[in-house]
Structures are given as C-alpha cells and as structure tokens.
Design a protein around this motif. Structure first.
Motif, PDB file in Angstrom:
ATOM      1  N   ASN A  18       7.932 -13.378   8.694  1.00  0.00           N
ATOM      2  CA  ASN A  18       9.186 -12.866   9.475  1.00  0.00           C
ATOM      3  C   ASN A  18       8.427 -11.905  10.786  1.00  0.00           C
ATOM      4  O   ASN A  18       7.729 -11.069  10.738  1.00  0.00           O
ATOM      5  N   SER A  19       8.825 -12.448  11.889  1.00  0.00           N
ATOM      6  CA  SER A  19       8.322 -11.779  13.393  1.00  0.00           C
ATOM      7  C   SER A  19       9.407 -10.792  13.546  1.00  0.00           C
ATOM      8  O   SER A  19       9.053 -10.010  14.915  1.00  0.00           O
ATOM      9  N   ASN A  20      10.376 -10.507  13.142  1.00  0.00           N
ATOM     10  CA  ASN A  20      11.462  -9.470  13.455  1.00  0.00           C
ATOM     11  C   ASN A  20      11.022  -7.885  12.855  1.00  0.00           C
ATOM     12  O   ASN A  20      10.305  -8.012  11.850  1.00  0.00           O
ATOM     13  N   SER A  21      11.545  -7.235  13.655  1.00  0.00           N
ATOM     14  CA  SER A  21      11.284  -5.828  13.364  1.00  0.00           C
ATOM     15  C   SER A  21      11.916  -5.120  11.977  1.00  0.00           C
ATOM     16  O   SER A  21      13.208  -5.559  12.212  1.00  0.00           O
ATOM     17  N   LEU A  22      11.392  -4.563  11.135  1.00  0.00           N
ATOM     18  CA  LEU A  22      12.438  -3.846   9.884  1.00  0.00           C
ATOM     19  C   LEU A  22      12.112  -2.355   9.858  1.00  0.00           C
ATOM     20  O   LEU A  22      11.503  -1.783  10.889  1.00  0.00           O
ATOM     21  N   GLY A  23      12.876  -1.879   8.954  1.00  0.00           N
ATOM     22  CA  GLY A  23      13.044  -0.515   8.735  1.00  0.00           C
ATOM     23  C   GLY A  23      11.847   0.077   8.147  1.00  0.00           C
ATOM     24  O   GLY A  23      11.005  -0.503   7.515  1.00  0.00           O
ATOM     25  N   GLU A  30      17.040 -12.517   5.407  1.00  0.00           N
ATOM     26  CA  GLU A  30      16.891 -11.683   6.830  1.00  0.00           C
ATOM     27  C   GLU A  30      16.125 -10.345   6.650  1.00  0.00           C
ATOM     28  O   GLU A  30      15.680  -9.892   7.625  1.00  0.00           O
ATOM     29  N   LYS A  31      16.122  -9.751   5.294  1.00  0.00           N
ATOM     30  CA  LYS A  31      15.339  -8.258   5.174  1.00  0.00           C
ATOM     31  C   LYS A  31      14.027  -8.573   4.748  1.00  0.00           C
ATOM     32  O   LYS A  31      13.211  -7.765   4.528  1.00  0.00           O
ATOM     33  N   VAL A  32      13.558  -9.956   4.192  1.00  0.00           N
ATOM     34  CA  VAL A  32      12.122 -10.018   3.670  1.00  0.00           C
ATOM     35  C   VAL A  32      11.190 -10.057   4.950  1.00  0.00           C
ATOM     36  O   VAL A  32      11.142 -10.360   5.836  1.00  0.00           O
ATOM     37  N   ASP A  45       0.866  -1.368   0.211  1.00  0.00           N
ATOM     38  CA  ASP A  45       0.015  -0.011   0.012  1.00  0.00           C
ATOM     39  C   ASP A  45       0.788   1.374  -0.016  1.00  0.00           C
ATOM     40  O   ASP A  45       1.995   1.112   0.634  1.00  0.00           O
ATOM     41  N   ASP A  46       0.328   2.287  -0.844  1.00  0.00           N
ATOM     42  CA  ASP A  46       1.002   3.582  -0.677  1.00  0.00           C
ATOM     43  C   ASP A  46       2.702   3.634  -0.891  1.00  0.00           C
ATOM     44  O   ASP A  46       3.413   4.454  -0.499  1.00  0.00           O
ATOM     45  N   ARG A  47       3.076   2.521  -1.583  1.00  0.00           N
ATOM     46  CA  ARG A  47       4.683   2.567  -2.271  1.00  0.00           C
ATOM     47  C   ARG A  47       4.822   1.566  -3.114  1.00  0.00           C
ATOM     48  O   ARG A  47       4.009   0.526  -3.144  1.00  0.00           O
ATOM     49  N   PRO A  48       5.739   1.772  -3.867  1.00  0.00           N
ATOM     50  CA  PRO A  48       6.349   0.612  -4.792  1.00  0.00           C
ATOM     51  C   PRO A  48       6.764  -0.736  -4.000  1.00  0.00           C
ATOM     52  O   PRO A  48       7.460  -0.416  -2.902  1.00  0.00           O
ATOM     53  N   LEU A  49       6.555  -1.836  -4.634  1.00  0.00           N
ATOM     54  CA  LEU A  49       7.241  -2.769  -3.894  1.00  0.00           C
ATOM     55  C   LEU A  49       8.998  -2.827  -3.875  1.00  0.00           C
ATOM     56  O   LEU A  49       9.450  -2.413  -4.938  1.00  0.00           O
ATOM     57  N   ILE A  50       9.683  -3.159  -2.990  1.00  0.00           N
ATOM     58  CA  ILE A  50      11.029  -3.204  -2.971  1.00  0.00           C
ATOM     59  C   ILE A  50      11.453  -4.739  -3.177  1.00  0.00           C
ATOM     60  O   ILE A  50      10.976  -5.503  -2.503  1.00  0.00           O
ATOM     61  N   VAL A  51      12.029  -4.777  -4.295  1.00  0.00           N
ATOM     62  CA  VAL A  51      12.495  -6.011  -4.838  1.00  0.00           C
ATOM     63  C   VAL A  51      14.164  -6.082  -4.938  1.00  0.00           C
ATOM     64  O   VAL A  51      14.708  -5.144  -5.498  1.00  0.00           O
ATOM     65  N   SER A  52      14.608  -7.072  -4.681  1.00  0.00           N
ATOM     66  CA  SER A  52      16.242  -7.102  -4.538  1.00  0.00           C
ATOM     67  C   SER A  52      16.646  -8.198  -5.388  1.00  0.00           C
ATOM     68  O   SER A  52      15.950  -9.444  -5.143  1.00  0.00           O
ATOM     69  N   HIS A  53      17.634  -8.127  -6.432  1.00  0.00           N
ATOM     70  CA  HIS A  53      18.324  -9.293  -6.895  1.00  0.00           C
ATOM     71  C   HIS A  53      19.503  -8.963  -7.074  1.00  0.00           C
ATOM     72  O   HIS A  53      20.397  -8.675  -7.699  1.00  0.00           O
ATOM     73  N   PHE A  56      18.977  -2.105   2.844  1.00  0.00           N
ATOM     74  CA  PHE A  56      17.363  -2.279   2.685  1.00  0.00           C
ATOM     75  C   PHE A  56      16.707  -2.182   4.148  1.00  0.00           C
ATOM     76  O   PHE A  56      17.321  -2.824   5.154  1.00  0.00           O
ATOM     77  N   PRO A  57      15.656  -1.406   4.297  1.00  0.00           N
ATOM     78  CA  PRO A  57      14.981  -1.256   5.220  1.00  0.00           C
ATOM     79  C   PRO A  57      14.125  -2.827   5.498  1.00  0.00           C
ATOM     80  O   PRO A  57      14.050  -3.403   6.564  1.00  0.00           O
ATOM     81  N   LEU A  58      13.672  -3.049   4.125  1.00  0.00           N
ATOM     82  CA  LEU A  58      12.789  -4.442   4.131  1.00  0.00           C
ATOM     83  C   LEU A  58      12.694  -4.552   2.705  1.00  0.00           C
ATOM     84  O   LEU A  58      13.042  -3.767   1.759  1.00  0.00           O
TER      85      LEU A  58
END
Ligand code: SAM
Length: 445
Positions: A217-222, A148-150, A18-26, A112-114
């Motif tokens: 993922n139950s860890n907190s991200l950025g 780890e960031k997903v 919502d309200d932002r583009p998906l962040i994709v890492s390759h 990457f924040p997430l």
C-alpha cells in the motif's frame, strides 16, 4: 502452518510492529472473533483486535460460550472512548486487547488510522446489493474496501468459514500480484491453517483455515498511537499519574460478580445443593492484568511519553485550612480517567452525574447521589446549586457527603474564593482534597 504450492511451512508470515501492538480488524465477526483471537494468540505478538459488528457477541453477554474450561477468559476493562466494550486476558505474556464495537463496519473503518491484519470471514458487508435477483458477492468487488486501511506489509486473511464452495467467485482472485485500487496491490501468500490454542471456537471446529494475502500500500495512513489512546485509558494519563498506578491492578468490571461472590455461591451450592444452584457463569479472574506485567507496561508508557495523549489540566492549587483545593478550568467530562485514578467521590447534580457514570462506570462506587428519585431520600433538602439563593453552606454539605478523601464537583454557590475560604478555613472532616471544575473563566478569581 502455511500451505504454498503444495509445500508446507511452519509459520504463516504475519507482520510485526515496533513499539506498539498490532492493530487487527475483524468486521462482522460476531462469535467468530474467537477465530481471529486464536490466530493472534498463535502469532504471539502484542495486538489489539477490534471487531465492529451491528450486533456484537460480547464475551460477557453469553458467559458459557466465551469461557475457557469453566474459567473466565476475557476480563472486562474500561470501555473504549465513544463506543464499544473492551476485554483482556491476563495469562498471555504479551499485550492483548479485544474490543467489540456495535458499529456498522464501513463506518467503523473510518476510525482506524491503519490496520496491520485485516481478518474477514464475511465479505458481503463491504458490498452493496445492487438489486439484481442473481446478485452474488465477489472477492474482487469487496477487496478495495477491505484493504483500504491495511498498511504496506500488512496482511489480509480470508477465513474460509463462510466460503461458498459451490460459488467460485466468492474467493476468486488473479495469480501473482494484482491491483485492487489505486496504490494498493494484493498477493496470495498461501493457505494458512491454525490449531485452536486458547479459547475454543463456537460450534466445535478445532482448526481455522484461511487464505492469506500480503498487502502493498503506497497510500498515506494515520497515526496508530492516536487510535490506541481511545482504547486504553492508561495512554490518556500523564507519566506522573501512571507512576501512581504502579503497584495497583485495574479493577474488575463493577457489574460483574467478584471472585469472592462466585466462591460464596459455589460453597452454598456444595453445602445445600437443593437450595442453591451452582453459579451459571465462569469462575471470575482476579483482574485483567498480572501485577508484574502491568507495572512493566506502565513503566514502558512512562518511558515513551510520545505514545501518551495526556489530558492537560489548567489548574490552580491552593491550601485552605486543612484542605488542598484544586480549581480546574475545564470540562469535568474530560478528566474522568484522572478522577477515577484519584479514587475521587463525584458529587454533582443528577444529569451530569448520569453522563459522568456512563462515561466512566468505575466512578460509581464513590459517587454521591444528590438527587435520588424520592424526595425524602435526598441528602440535601431543597437543593439549589448556584447563585445568591443557593443552598446555604453547600460546599460543607458536599464535603459531608463525600465518600472518599478526595471530593470532585463543579462550581457552585457564588463560585468565589471568599465563599470557599469561609467553608474550609475551620473544616476538619475526612476530605483532604477538594477538586472543583469550572467552565467560566471568572469563577473563583
Ligand atoms: C453471517 S453473520 C457471520 C458471523 C461470523 N462472522 C461468522 O462467520 O460466524 C454476519 C455478521 O455480520 C454482521 N453484519 C452484517 N452487516 C454488517 C455491517 N454492515 N456492519 C457490521 N456488521 C455487519 C451481522 O451483525 C452478523 O453478526
């Protein structure tokens, strides 16, 4: 298309945001970024695709391989902050951005924040060779770092391009949901298959095959907005600046040939094929955006100021004669996006000029070269920038050299208001606004 337990489904279940583009890492994508790009085009949701590679395959590095039927497909944009090159396709109807960063992938991961979608075709980069001669990379060893960031509800895609079919462990994983690190579990969703919709893959494959995993993922991200700000200059501007951008289009990358230059070369070739070769690069796009979509996006940003991280200007504005004077207390390097928006003519000494233009190449066209290599070419003889021995009438000299009606410089001469007033009171040249950045609090008081 998704295969799951011998059943076939129309769509691969990829996340939305919502309200932002998906962040994709390759990471380690090299030329195979075209695979993750195609997957995201097929998904049809706004996205930014970030590829960290020690040696990225930039689309404008090898023209022929990264175009689409002889047309430029990726139009280059302003570089992201820090490191990297950015590109966009104006014909897609949703937000899209390709970022290539020349970075070690594990180091890049820290930024990457997430991550919504992690696309991997080379698991080795997440592993350290332990020195054993028969060492082999395994999926389960790479998994903790890969995801780890997903974020919760995100997806890991393992492109089968480099899967060693003769070596099972490369892609061996438990059935059902399984834990890979504290707070993070994966579940195999099925095998995804995508046809190539947009840009052709290098190497002539016409399909992408991959294993798809859902991530919990139950860890907190950025905060994703903080990251997006580093990739897109518009997110670093203030709403009133964005308002000014409406009705304009981002300029083409200044070092690329323009559409007119391309046509001229092509017509020369048609007229005199023996004298002129056909351009060996694709036909350039007009811009990285379509004007209506750009305006819509700018309006969306204006309506969502929480997504912006505008750089504050600590400034005093005054009128001296015919000239508007802006005295900005701060580092000019933090305000280059704004100067570019104002079409300002940068007029500073060589070292600072070099740094500014490295940060923002779009300032080059109006930048004054005060200290060219050859003395005889210098527009101000015996330039002394500041202090009691400074070049006489330096402000007037800078005004004379300005290439636009907005001149941007830093404090010079004695840095006093009296000196400025004397230079401007009867000035009636082409500069309407003079912007002076000063780091010293006491300057121009
Ligand atoms: C075997 S190639 C695979 C290229 C591409 N993914 C493909 O499948 O065609 C490995 C790529 O990973 C990059 N690479 C290797 N180790 C890396 C690391 N630690 N960080 C970032 N990139 C890395 C290399 O520069 C190279 O482009």
């Amino acid at each position: 298309m998704l295969w799951k337990n011998n059943q076939v489904f129309c769509n691969v279940p990829l996340p939305k945001a919502d309200d932002r583009p998906l962040i994709v890492s390759h990471p380690g994508a090299h030329g195979n970024y075209l695979a993750s790009w195609n997957v995201m085009v097929d998904h049809g949701e706004p996205f930014v695709l970030v590829c960290d590679d020690l040696g990225p395959a930039y689309p404008d590095g090898w023209w022929a391989q990264h175009s689409n039927n002889g047309m430029e497909y990726f139009a280059r944009l302003q570089n992201p902050q820090g490191v990297g090159q950015a590109y966009r396709n104006p014909d897609l109807t949703f937000q899209n951005l390709l970022v290539h960063r020349g970075l070690e992938a594990n180091k890049g991961m820290e930024d990457f924040p997430l991550i919504d979608i992690m696309y991997v075709d080379f698991i080795d980069i997440f592993l350290t060779h332990n020195g054993e001669p028969d060492w082999k990379p395994t999926f389960m060893a790479a998994a903790p770092k890969m995801v780890e960031k997903v974020r919760d509800g995100g997806v890991l895609i393992i492109d089968r391009k480099n899967v060693h079919e003769d070596y099972d462990q490369w892609l061996q994983f438990p059935e059902g949901e399984f834990e890979v690190s504290p707070g993070i579990t994966l579940e195999h969703v099925g095998k995804g298959e995508w046809l190539i919709l947009d840009v052709e893959l290098n190497g002539g494959k016409n399909e992408i095959e991959a294993e798809v995993f859902r991530v919990s993922n139950s860890n907190s991200l950025g905060n994703p907005d903080d990251f997006l700000v580093t990739l897109m200059k518009e997110r670093r501007l203030a709403p009133e600046d964005l308002e000014e951008l409406k009705g304009t289009l981002p300029e083409r990358w200044p070092e690329h040939p323009t559409h007119e230059e391309y046509c001229e070369r092509l017509f020369n070739h048609y007229d005199h094929p023996n004298l002129f070769e056909r351009p060996n690069y694709p036909e350039p796009l007009e811009s990285s955006w379509k004007s209506e979509q750009y305006d819509e996006w700018l309006q969306w940003l204006i309506d969502h100021p929480d997504k912006l991280r505008s750089v504050e200007r600590n400034e005093r504005i005054m009128q001296m004669g015919n000239t508007k004077v802006r005295l900005v207390h701060g580092d000019i390097l933090e305000h280059l996006d704004w100067l570019s928006l104002k079409n300002a003519s940068l007029c500073v000494r060589r070292n600072l000029r070099v740094v500014c233009l490295e940060e923002n190449i779009f300032l080059t066209k109006n930048a004054v070269n005060l200290q060219p290599f050859f003395n005889w070419k210098r527009p101000v003889a015996n330039l002394i920038w500041s202090g009691p021995d400074a070049t006489p009438n330096l402000t007037r000299e800078l005004l004379r050299l300005s290439k636009s009606n907005v001149l941007a410089t830093i404090s010079h001469g004695l840095a006093t208001l009296d000196e400025l007033e004397a230079a401007l009171i009867d000035y009636d040249g082409h500069v309407e606004e003079l912007i002076i950045f000063h780091l010293d609090e006491v300057d121009y008081r």
